[in-house]
Design an enzyme around this catalytic site. Structure first.
Site, short mmCIF file in Angstrom:
data_model
loop_
_atom_site.label_atom_id
_atom_site.label_comp_id
_atom_site.label_asym_id
_atom_site.label_seq_id
_atom_site.Cartn_x
_atom_site.Cartn_y
_atom_site.Cartn_z
N ARG A 139 0.90 -1.28 0.12
CA ARG A 139 -0.22 0.05 -0.03
C ARG A 139 0.72 1.14 -0.11
O ARG A 139 2.10 1.16 0.66
CB ARG A 139 -0.72 0.24 1.38
CG ARG A 139 -1.94 -0.95 1.44
CD ARG A 139 -3.09 -0.77 0.21
NE ARG A 139 -4.10 -1.48 0.21
CZ ARG A 139 -4.45 -2.56 -0.71
NH1 ARG A 139 -3.50 -2.78 -1.61
NH2 ARG A 139 -5.44 -3.31 -0.27
N GLU A 197 -4.16 7.75 -4.56
CA GLU A 197 -4.29 7.00 -5.99
C GLU A 197 -5.46 7.63 -6.35
O GLU A 197 -6.63 7.77 -5.97
CB GLU A 197 -4.46 5.38 -5.78
CG GLU A 197 -3.20 5.00 -5.05
CD GLU A 197 -3.19 3.40 -4.98
OE1 GLU A 197 -4.35 2.73 -5.39
OE2 GLU A 197 -2.27 2.74 -4.78
N HIS A 210 -1.72 0.74 -9.85
CA HIS A 210 -2.38 -0.39 -8.91
C HIS A 210 -2.92 -1.57 -9.53
O HIS A 210 -4.07 -1.78 -9.43
CB HIS A 210 -3.15 0.24 -7.94
CG HIS A 210 -3.45 -0.54 -6.64
ND1 HIS A 210 -3.79 0.07 -5.55
CD2 HIS A 210 -3.54 -1.86 -6.24
CE1 HIS A 210 -3.88 -1.00 -4.59
NE2 HIS A 210 -3.62 -2.07 -4.97
#
Ligand code: NAP
Length: 321
Positions: free
Chosen positions: A238, A267, A286
């Site tokens: 993360r 993000e 991601h």
């Protein structure tokens, strides 16, 4: 039949299962539902199938009301969910462990190779029509054979990355975790170290711990200062595990060789984030679990978790902590 809200379109194999039993609404937007709409949509729901980008907190659970039985996250990480708030309200929380391990490990290996071998600046060179000749001194990268790989968080994905890099590149494996991992120690002679020693010894550091209060900003200026100047840092865990400003400084001052990130804070990463202009920082949007195989299985698992919770049964992949 219960009411279920699914916060993004997921593979049909999961949705069809849910729709055969429940009254399902799917958010069809390209972006996540805005907060006020999310609070509205969950009202009266028995289950919510959520993404890692949805903040699932006490306010949302209270907005759903007493009918809420389960939150099924379409992810293995569940740092977006207030687990204690769910427990206080007897709401089960589920995740999708295991089925995305290979996909995510492959992305970590890809980032190790791509960042270590300067894919980012090299691809940019071709795209900008700057490729003139075969150059003896351009884009010189790192080799991995026989070097040391530090796995921070030797769980499912960390183990799969170690397996690949030990088996394929003969890398020596060191790791951190709160508990010893006998299987990693016997499978590839992995050695457990404290974080500081791991950072000092590793040529590649790959992050695989969950985001928790203990791991937030785990890699900051001090930790980056312990790393080797040839080191490659990869994060598929993360974004918040790394202090991003400190990483940008370390890269601009060439204190480490390169970074490969599948995850950032926030993000998507801010346009103005200095990491975006660092040639030696490769950033992916991601995509760790983004294979058809993994996403189909995640959809089925998340659907099964919700169905069980709504029926008053334990989720097959419930988070217990
Ligand atoms: P996992 O099997 O639970 O592995 C996590 C490991 O981290 C555990 O072995 C745990 O061991 C260790 N750990 C926990 N706290 C730690 C700490 N403070 N310091 C060092 N190690 C610690 O989980 P996984 O399936 O491998 O997934 C790992 C993480 O990857 C997820 O939580 C998620 O955030 C991320 N992920 C990202 C993507 C992506 O698309 N990029 C995809 C999947 C997963 P101990 O309990 O012994 O400490």
């Amino acid at each position: 039949m219960g009411k279920v809200f699914v916060t993004r379109r997921i593979p049909s194999v999961g949705l069809e299962r849910l729709e055969s039993l429940h009254d399902v609404e799917v958010w069809e937007g390209q972006d996540p539902p805005p907060r006020d709409l999310l609070l509205e949509k969950v009202r009266g729901c028995s289950g919510v199938l959520s993404m890692l980008s949805d903040k699932i907190d006490a306010q949302l659970m209270d907005s759903a009301g007493p009918s809420l039985r389960g939150i099924a996250n379409f992810a293995v990480g569940y740092n977006n969910i207030d687990f204690q708030a769910a427990k206080d309200r007897s709401v089960q929380v589920g995740n999708t462990p295991g089925v995305l391990t290979n996909a995510t490990a492959d992305i970590a290996v890809g980032l190790i190779l791509a960042a270590g071998r300067c894919f980012g600046p090299a691809i940019g060179n071709v795209q900008r029509f700057e490729w003139r000749n075969w150059e003896p001194m351009m884009f010189l990268g790192q080799e991995f054979e026989g070097k040391t790989l530090g796995i921070v968080g030797m769980g499912r994905i960390g183990h799969a990355v170690a397996k690949r890099m030990h088996g394929g590149w003969g890398m020596r494996i060191v790791y951190t975790a709160r508990d010893q991992k006998p299987e990693a120690e016997s499978s590839f002679h992995a050695t457990r170290l404290g974080l500081d020693d791991l950072l000092r010894q590793s040529d590649v550091v790959s992050l695989h711990c969950p985001l928790t209060d203990q791991t937030r900003n785990l890699i900051g200026a001090r930790e980056l200062g312990l790393m080797k100047s040839n080191a490659v840092l990869v994060n598929t865990a993360r974004g918040e595990v790394i202090d991003q400003a400190a990483l940008a400084d370390a890269l601009s001052q060439r204190r480490i060789f390169a970074a490969g990130l599948d995850v950032t804070t926030p993000e998507p990463i801010d346009r103005s984030d200095p990491l975006r202009s660092q040639a030696q920082c490769l950033i992916l949007p991601h995509i760790g679990s983004a294979t058809q195989e993994a996403r189909d299985q995640m959809a089925t698992m998340a659907a099964n978790n919700l169905i069980a919770a709504i029926e008053g049964q334990p989720m097959p992949f419930g988070v217990t902590r």
